[in-house]
Design an enzyme around this catalytic site. Sequence first.
Site, PDB file in Angstrom:
ATOM      1  N   SER A 125      22.169  -2.289  86.853  1.00 24.41           N
ATOM      2  CA  SER A 125      23.378  -2.604  86.088  1.00 24.41           C
ATOM      3  C   SER A 125      23.121  -3.840  85.250  1.00 24.41           C
ATOM      4  O   SER A 125      22.341  -4.715  85.648  1.00 24.41           O
ATOM      5  CB  SER A 125      24.548  -2.858  87.036  1.00 24.41           C
TER       6      SER A 125
ATOM      7  N   TYR B  78      27.678  -7.613  94.410  1.00 26.07           N
ATOM      8  CA  TYR B  78      27.120  -6.562  93.557  1.00 26.07           C
ATOM      9  C   TYR B  78      26.051  -7.126  92.623  1.00 26.07           C
ATOM     10  O   TYR B  78      24.964  -6.575  92.509  1.00 26.07           O
ATOM     11  CB  TYR B  78      28.234  -5.907  92.743  1.00 26.07           C
TER      12      TYR B  78
END
Length: 229
Positions: free
Chosen positions: A136, A151
Site C-alpha cells: 500500500s 497498518y
Amino acid sequence: MNIVITGANRGIGLELVRQYLARGDSIHAGVRTPERAGELAALAESSRGRLRITACDVALETSVRALAASVSEPVELLINNAGVRSRERADGVEELDLADATRTFEVNALGPLRVTGALLPLLRRSRGAKIANISSGLGSIDNTSGGAYGYRMSKAALNMASRSLAQDLRDEGIVTVVLSPGWVRTDMGGSDAPTPVTESAAGLIGVIDRLTPRDSGGFFDFRGERIPW
C-alpha cells in the site's frame, strides 16, 4: 501460467482470480475460510479444473505448509495478497491497540514471508518466476498524514522484506516486487474509494506481465509508476 494467489476470496484477490481465469491461466487460491468464499467457489465450478481452492491462514505455519503441499506444479507467479486492515478506532498513538497492531503485522508482514518460504522450491522449478507482494502507499516512509500505525508499519515491514527477497533471489532469476493497488472500491477500501476493483486488478496484471529482472526490488503502483520508499 500457473499462479498462486492468497486472500483470493474477495476484493482485489477475487478480481485477480477472475481476470487471470478469463485469459486462460491456472490458479491455486488460498483463502482463510473456503466455506465463506461463495463467489470464488462459483468461479471454480466453471473453471474446468483451472481454479483450485485451499484453506490457508497466512498467520499459521501449518496452514501455509498445507497450501504448499497442495501444489505439485512449478509456480510461475506468487501473489501475496492476503492482508488485514488494523481495527484502529482512532489515529492517535495514545489509543493505539498494540495487540491489534501485532495481529496486523503477523498477517501483513510475516504472512507473505511464510508463504514465499513454503513455495520457494516450486518457484525455483519455474524459469523466471515472479513474486508480487501487495502492499500500500500507506507503507511508504513518504508519510505526510500520520496515523494508521499498525497498518502502515506492517506494510512498511513487508516492503523491506520484499527488498531483501529481491536481493537474495536475484541470482536465481526470481523477480520480487511490491505493488500498491491504489485506493480501491472494496470492502476494505470503502465506497468512497476512487478506483474500481476491475481497473486496479487489470493494472496490477499488466504491471506483473511487464516485469523484468531489472525491476526486482521495486515498489510500483497499479499503473506501473514507481512509489517512493
